[in-house]
Design a protein around this motif. Structure first.
Motif, PDB file in Angstrom:
ATOM      1  N   TRP A 116      34.209  15.833   0.735  1.00  0.00           N
ATOM      2  CA  TRP A 116      34.919  14.875  -0.195  1.00  0.00           C
ATOM      3  C   TRP A 116      34.902  13.453   0.529  1.00  0.00           C
ATOM      4  CZ3 TRP A 116      35.974  20.095   0.364  1.00  0.00           C
ATOM      5  CH2 TRP A 116      36.190  20.769  -0.962  1.00  0.00           C
ATOM      6  N   ASP A 118      37.432   8.638  -2.183  1.00  0.00           N
ATOM      7  CA  ASP A 118      37.718   8.491  -3.663  1.00  0.00           C
ATOM      8  C   ASP A 118      38.173   9.840  -4.151  1.00  0.00           C
ATOM      9  OD1 ASP A 118      37.749   5.525  -3.711  1.00  0.00           O
ATOM     10  OD2 ASP A 118      35.439   5.950  -3.959  1.00  0.00           O
ATOM     11  N   ASN A 145      35.972  12.241  -4.440  1.00  0.00           N
ATOM     12  CA  ASN A 145      34.711  12.891  -5.401  1.00  0.00           C
ATOM     13  C   ASN A 145      34.274  13.962  -4.410  1.00  0.00           C
ATOM     14  OD1 ASN A 145      34.489  10.939  -7.367  1.00  0.00           O
ATOM     15  ND2 ASN A 145      34.152   9.338  -5.875  1.00  0.00           N
ATOM     16  N   ILE A 172      30.655  10.807  -9.916  1.00  0.00           N
ATOM     17  CA  ILE A 172      31.557  10.254  -9.042  1.00  0.00           C
ATOM     18  C   ILE A 172      32.093   9.010  -9.498  1.00  0.00           C
ATOM     19  CG2 ILE A 172      30.209  10.909  -6.877  1.00  0.00           C
ATOM     20  CD1 ILE A 172      29.179   8.295  -6.685  1.00  0.00           C
ATOM     21  N   GLN A 173      33.394   8.923  -8.850  1.00  0.00           N
ATOM     22  CA  GLN A 173      34.169   7.893  -9.531  1.00  0.00           C
ATOM     23  C   GLN A 173      33.984   6.629  -8.629  1.00  0.00           C
ATOM     24  OE1 GLN A 173      36.067   8.643 -12.455  1.00  0.00           O
ATOM     25  NE2 GLN A 173      34.788  10.424 -12.251  1.00  0.00           N
ATOM     26  N   GLY A 209      27.343  14.443  -7.916  1.00  0.00           N
ATOM     27  CA  GLY A 209      28.127  15.343  -7.001  1.00  0.00           C
ATOM     28  C   GLY A 209      27.165  16.468  -6.337  1.00  0.00           C
ATOM     29  N   TYR A 250      31.306  16.850  -3.310  1.00  0.00           N
ATOM     30  CA  TYR A 250      29.752  16.919  -3.391  1.00  0.00           C
ATOM     31  C   TYR A 250      29.564  18.325  -2.748  1.00  0.00           C
ATOM     32  CZ  TYR A 250      30.224  11.733  -3.310  1.00  0.00           C
ATOM     33  OH  TYR A 250      30.766  10.314  -3.744  1.00  0.00           O
TER      34      TYR A 250
END
Length: 403
Positions: A40, A43, A45, A2-3, A362, A47
Motif C-alpha cells: 500500500w 495514498d 492505493n 490508483i488515486q 494496481g 498493489y
C-alpha cells in the motif's frame, strides 16, 4: 486504478527530490506498508506485487515468522562483532549446510557481497592450488552484483565501460556454448561462475548437457565451479536450489534475496576442500550478526514448513499455461522460466508501457528491458492471486492495444 496523491505524498516526493541521490527512475508513489501479496502506498492505493522486491519477498510482505524472529532476537542480542561465534549463527549455518549439500558457509548482507566472496575464494584457490591462476569465466548477459569486482564479472554489454577501469581477469562467453567455454579456459583459469537461470539477463536457463560439460571441464582442470543462486535459490525455481533441476552440484554456491525474506542477508557456501581463507583474508562488520542469523533461520524454516517450493512449481506452471492462452489474443511471445522466475517477450518498446499501465491498475510487474517482462512474485502466491494478476494483465494489454 490508483488515486491522485494527497498533500502528505506530495511533501514526501518533494523530500525525495531534495534529499535522495538519484540512481533510478521511480514512479511518483511512496510505499508505506505491506502484507502478504500486497503493498500500500501513502495514498492507500493497493498493489498486487508480482515484483516481490526483486525476488526478495519470498514469504510475502511483513511475514509473521520474520517479525517474531527479529523481535525475539532484538531483545536478546543484536550484534556481537564478527570476532565471536553466536548461537543463531551456528544454528543457521548447520541448517543451511545440511539442506544445500555444501559443507561450510560465509554470511554477508547482499548478493554482491556473497559473489565478491566467491570471487575472492576462487582467486585464493588459484593462488594455492593452480600456480597463481586468477581468471574467472562468466557468461554474457549475466548479473552478479554492483561492486566493482561483481560488475566486472557481470556480462551486461552496456556496463563494459562503466566505472572503468574495471577489475581485470574476467572473460565473458555466450550462454549454452560449451565450445566457447572450452576455448576460454587457459592455465590462468581458476573458476567458472554462472547463473543457472539468468534473472536480470532475461530469464534464460542453461541446458543440462551444457552444465554437465562445464562440470567435466572443471573436474578435468581443477577449476572451481561457482553457481550464483542469489536469485534462484531457496525455492524460487520450484526446487529448493536450482542446481537440483540438473543433478549437478557446484563447488561454491551463493545465495541472497529470498534467504532473508526482505531482511538484508546473503551467504556463500563451499565444499570443505575450498575452506582456504586465512585470518584476515575475508570478513565484514556484519558477517554472521545475530539479528540476521535469527532472521535467516526463521525464514528458511518457514519456507520448508509451508512447502513453498512445490507452490512455486505449481503456480509457475499455472501462470505459464495462462500466459500461453493470452498469447492467442495479444503479442506475448517466448514465455519461459522455472517456478516463479518467469518472463515473456513483447513487441519492441512495449514492456515498460505495459508495466506502467499495470501500475496504474494496481499491479506491479518488472520490465527488464524494452521487450521483456519478468514476473517474480512472493512464493506464497495463490491461484486466486495469479488469476487477479492475469486479469489486470489482460486489461492492460487491451489498453495498450487501443492506444
Amino acid at each position: 486504478m490508483i488515486q491522485t496523491e494527497n498533500a502528505m505524498t506530495s511533501a514526501l516526493l518533494e523530500t525525495a527530490e531534495k534529499s535522495v541521490l538519484f540512481t533510478a527512475n521511480r514512479p511518483n508513489i511512496v510505499m508505506e506498508r505491506g502484507k502478504g501479496m500486497y503493498l500500500w502506498d501513502t495514498d492507500d492505493n493497493r498493489y498486487l506485487d508480482f515484483v516481490g522486491g526483486w525476488a526478495v519477498a519470498s514469504l510475502g510482505h511483513s511475514p509473521e515468522a520474520l517479525q517474531e524472529a527479529l523481535s525475539r532476537q532484538a531483545a536478546t542480542l543484536v550484534h556481537a562483532s564478527p570476532g565471536y561465534y553466536n548461537r543463531p549463527m551456528l544454528e543457521f549455518a548447520e541448517l543451511l549446510t545440511s539442506l544445500s549439500g555444501m559443507d561450510k558457509v560465509f554470511f554477508g548482507s547482499s548478493g554482491a557481497e556473497a559473489n565478491e566472496s566467491a570471487i575472492k575464494l576462487a582467486r585464493k584457490h588459484g593462488a594455492v592450488n593452480l600456480n597463481g591462476a586468477f581468471e574467472i569465466i562468466t557468461l554474457a548477459n549475466s548479473f552478479h552484483g554492483r561492486s566493482l569486482a561483481t560488475m566486472s564479472a557481470t556480462g551486461k554489454p552496456h556496463w563494459k565501460e562503466l566505472f572503468s577501469p574495471k577489475v581485470d581477469g574476467f572473460k565473458h562467453v555466450p550462454i549454452n556454448d560449451l565450445d566457447a567455454i572450452f576455448a576460454a579456459v587457459t592455465n590462468q583459469t581458476c573458476a567458472i561462475m554462472i547463473e543457472l537461470v539468468q534473472g536480470e539477463g532475461g530469464v534464460h536457463s542453461v541446458d543440462e548437457a551444457y552444465l554437465y560439460g562445464i562440470r567435466k571441464i572443471c573436474d578435468m582442470y581443477g577449476i572451481m565451479l561457482i553457481f550464483d543462486e542469489v536469485q534462484t535459490g531457496l525455492g524460487r525455481t520450484g526446487k529448493l536450489f536450482a542446481y537440483e533441476h540438473y543433478g549437478i552440484k557446484p563447488d561454491v554456491m551463493t545465495l541472497g534475496k529470498g534467504i532473508g525474506a526482505g531482511f538484508p542477508l546473503s551467504a556463500m557456501l563451499a565444499k570443505s576442500k575450498y575452506d582456504l581463507f586465512e585470518p584476515g583474508d575475508q570478513g565484514g562488520t556484519y558477517t554472521g550478526a545475530p539479528l540476521a542469523m535469527a532472521a535467516g533461520y526463521a525464514v528458511l524454516t518457514e519456507l520448508l514448513e509451508r512447502n513453498v517450493t512445490d507452490n512455486a512449481k505449481t503456480q509457475g506452471n499455472y501462470i505459464m499455461s495462462k500466459l500461453e492462452q493470452l498469447s492467442g489474443e495479444f503479442p506475448i511471445t517466448n514465455i519461459r522460466g522455472k517456478g516463479l522466475l518467469l518472463a515473456f517477450d513483447t513487441p519492441a518498446g512495449a514492456a515498460a508501457e505495459l508495466a506502467a499501465i499495470c501500475l496504474r491498475e494496481g499491479l506491479l510487474i518488472n520490465a527488464l528491458n524494452p521487450s521483456t517482462v519478468r514476473l517474480v512474485p512472493p512464493l506464497i502466491v495463490s491461484q486466486q492471486d495469479s488469476d487477479a494478476m492475469l486479469g489486470i494483465l489482460r486489461k492492460a494489454w487491451g489498453q495498450l492495444s487501443s492506444s
